[in-house]
Every structure is written in structure tokens, then in C-alpha cells.
Design an enzyme around this catalytic site. Sequence first.
Site, PDB file in Angstrom:
ATOM      1  N   CYS A 250     -20.890  49.167  14.674  1.00 14.52           N
ATOM      2  CA  CYS A 250     -21.247  48.194  13.109  1.00 14.52           C
ATOM      3  C   CYS A 250     -20.347  46.924  13.958  1.00 14.52           C
ATOM      4  O   CYS A 250     -19.745  46.599  14.263  1.00 14.52           O
ATOM      5  CB  CYS A 250     -20.196  48.631  12.460  1.00 14.52           C
ATOM      6  SG  CYS A 250     -19.969  50.274  11.473  1.00 14.52           S
TER       7      CYS A 250
ATOM      8  N   PRO B 189     -20.827  40.229  14.024  1.00  6.50           N
ATOM      9  CA  PRO B 189     -21.604  39.187  15.158  1.00  6.50           C
ATOM     10  C   PRO B 189     -21.590  39.779  16.622  1.00  6.50           C
ATOM     11  O   PRO B 189     -22.348  38.728  16.765  1.00  6.50           O
ATOM     12  CB  PRO B 189     -21.272  37.746  14.878  1.00  6.50           C
ATOM     13  CG  PRO B 189     -19.767  38.116  14.474  1.00  6.50           C
ATOM     14  CD  PRO B 189     -19.412  39.224  13.629  1.00  6.50           C
TER      15      PRO B 189
ATOM     16  N   LYS C 274     -15.946  42.357  19.167  1.00  5.77           N
ATOM     17  CA  LYS C 274     -15.840  42.771  19.884  1.00  5.77           C
ATOM     18  C   LYS C 274     -17.294  43.390  21.124  1.00  5.77           C
ATOM     19  O   LYS C 274     -16.235  44.260  22.392  1.00  5.77           O
ATOM     20  CB  LYS C 274     -15.871  44.302  19.501  1.00  5.77           C
ATOM     21  CG  LYS C 274     -14.437  44.139  17.798  1.00  5.77           C
ATOM     22  CD  LYS C 274     -14.074  44.739  17.155  1.00  5.77           C
ATOM     23  CE  LYS C 274     -12.596  44.400  16.354  1.00  5.77           C
ATOM     24  NZ  LYS C 274     -13.772  42.998  14.940  1.00  5.77           N
TER      25      LYS C 274
ATOM     26  N   CYS D  81      -9.541  46.178   8.981  1.00  4.82           N
ATOM     27  CA  CYS D  81      -8.812  44.790   9.181  1.00  4.82           C
ATOM     28  C   CYS D  81      -8.376  45.037   7.219  1.00  4.82           C
ATOM     29  O   CYS D  81      -8.101  43.840   7.341  1.00  4.82           O
ATOM     30  CB  CYS D  81     -10.161  43.386   9.277  1.00  4.82           C
ATOM     31  SG  CYS D  81     -11.096  43.121   8.160  1.00  4.82           S
TER      32      CYS D  81
END
Length: 457
Positions: A275, A278, A281, A397
Site C-alpha cells: 500500500c 505516495p 515509507k 495511523c
Amino acid sequence: MTAKQQTNRTIKKETARQMALEIICSVIDGGAYANIALNKALRAKKYDDRDRRFITELVYGTVKAKGTLDWLLSQLSSRPLNKIDKVILNILRMGVYQLFYLDKVPASAACNESTELAKAASHAGTAKFVNGIMRSAVRSREAGTIAFPAYDENRAQNIALTEFHPEWLVKRWLNQFGEEETKALCIYDNLPPVLSFRVNTLKTTRAALMKELAAEGFAAEASKWCDDGIVCTKTSGLNALLEKYPDAFYMQDESSMLVAHILNPQPGMTVLDVCAAPGGKTTHLAQLMQNKGKIYAFDIHSHKIELIKENAARLGIDIIEPVLQDAAVFKPEWAEAADCVLVDAPCSGLGVLRRRAEARWRKSRKDLKVFPPLQKSILKNAARYVKPGGRLVYSTCTLEPEENSMLIKEFLAANPSFEYAEFKHPLSGEILNELQLLPQRDGIDGFYICAMRRKEQ
């Protein structure tokens, strides 16, 4: 007709309040993100520092306080709010915000400018209506005739109105955290978000970038949470900095920076980020791998694939291969092929409301039920890509146990070939299996990270 077209129907001059109104309409009624819409507007036209600060305060303040402002307006107007033209309602929201929450704005200015905006956007009758509501608000404020329900009578509603949060969410947090922590969490969400950078260690060092930031007028300090992080307490000329040092940093929240370190990929490994967009990570993983090995970065949207490519290119990274792929759909040729797999799952986002002014009003209790089934599906599928002995990290998050620890327990019970993988707490060094960061306790955005390992066969 778009929110912008509505707002600009007959306005002849552009003031700070008019620009703020245009942005507010685009966010509340047009679905825009407050930070993106605000930054775009401020880049498009040069304002002096005073106007920039005022526009920013009006936008973020009005959007965050929307529920409370609507409650106040319902006390002031006999007309149901859903019967008021959307632009006019936003003019009233912005005006009442100035009256009740901006001490330095004279009441006369808030009233007169709101009336002028209404006159420009509609007709004389509407302007008279707005003026009447604003004058009534001034009288009520001065006389103290409007008061929120007492805390002892309805603690959830009192906190919701006082601290600008939906009442359903406050009730949920009261059950989860108790009174003191719920108040602290709401207060945290209303603080201005800090700007944080992740240093691109492929191109520079934290010390070198901090020196450059100081030279550009930034007040910066090293993140205590992440060795690659920098936190700015005063910003200046961000666009100029991006132009001058395009490959030196990536803007990223401190909590988010922890994920790559916990996955702990090594140079030469094969890594899947299922996933990825943008690419924050993903590019961090590439840094830790010294740009050696291979990272396959999934996303289901083609336009987001382009964002991954752009960010990788800007940072000088060439080991990332973006792949248009649904993270919940199995790709047989990658079965047990990855040394490390990251699932940074789509979630309710309740840990990062401080950074997304509009998000608290776009979520509902029903929405929370949508995410766990999707997260389970993605995690189950992603686990099939992990080699024996390989590492799997799941992160969100949000603060919701159903999306975090409870989901992981269910996954491990159903997948005995996986077990928790230990890692150290970034501050204390305590050995953990999972980390739930809570804003009201940790002073950092809410985040959940869990590391797992596929057992050797």
C-alpha cells in the site's frame, strides 16, 4: 456550479477573508483537503505575512470548529442551517469563528466584512440576514447568553463543543481512554501541526541538512523518535528550500518514519510495499537498503503510481518498481518471494486528526466498520508473499484496537506459520511486539506498528 464559482459570483475585489472563504467552501462543500487547498491558494497569489497568517487561521479554525460553529448558529438563527445557501452558511461560520475565537479581530470588522461577503455572493436581502445574525452573535457573546451544556450534565457534548470534535467520537474515546485523556487527545488534535522532515541519507546527513535549514531561516531540532528525522518549530521559505535541495529530504510525520526502521530491510533484499503511495515509507525503505536490492511498490490507482515514481526520482532512488496492483488480490508469481513485506493499511486515520483539519467531520461511526474487513484481506494476502524467516510489518495511523492489536491477534490465530517479531521501543529501548503511539501520552501523532515473522519451515 463549483464552490469557487459560487464564492466568486459577483465579488469584485479579493480580500484575505474572501480568499479564506473560497478555500473553506472548497473544503467543506467541495471535498478538498484543507492543507492542500490552502497551500495552493497561497502559492497562486502573493500575500504579505499578516494576510497569510490570517487566511491560514480562518481556514483551519473554521474547518476544525465547524461542529461548534453550527451549534452556535443554531442558537442564533431561527432558520434551519440546511435551508441556508452553502456559501452564506460558510460566511456565517467564518464570521462567528472570528467573533468567538479570535480576540484580536474587532467585532465591527467581523460583522461588516461578513455582510459585504454576503452582499457580493448573493443579494441585499441575504446580506441583511447575515448582518442580523452577526449582530445577534455580538450581543449574545457580550451578554454571555449562549453557553454550552454544562460538563456535569453532558460531558461528551461539552467536550465535543469546547474542543471541536464530533460528539460520537468523543463518546468513543471516553469509553476507551477516560475523561482526562480524552480531553488531552482533543486538545492535541487542535494544535498547529509541526513540520517534520526525513533526511534522505543517500544524499546528505541530518547534521548537514539542519545546517542548511538554519541558514534558510528555519528553527529545527533533531527528532528524538527517529535518527533520520528533523522537526521544525519555525519555518521560512519552504518552496525555496524544495527548489534548492530537492533531493535532500522528504516531508514525513515522525510516527510514520518509525515504520521502515521496524521492518528493517537490508541492502540486496527483495521487499514488497503493498500500500505504497505516495511513496514516503517506500523511499525510506530504499534509503535503509542503501539503494541496493529491489522494492515492488503496489498501489491500486494509476495516478498514485505516478506519485511514487516522482518521489523516487526526486530522491535519486532507482530500486523501486511501482506496480499497479490491488493489495488484496494475490499475485502467484510472488508467493514466498519477499524478504520483507510492509502493509501500511488504509485505515480510519483517527491518530492524525491534528494534520487533517477536515477529517474529523468526514468520518462517522459507520465508517469504522468498513476498514477491518479490508485490512484483514490485505494482510492475509500480503502474508503469502513473505519467505520463511521473512519479516512482515503491519501499520496504521489510527487508534482503533479493532484495526490494530485485535486484528493482529486474529491474524496470528488464523495463521500459525507467523509469530510476533521483537523490536525495540524507539525511546526507551524496551523490547516490544507491537507499538501503539497515542498523541495524549506520547506527544506524537497516533500510530500502530506490529512486526511479525514467518517461521522457518
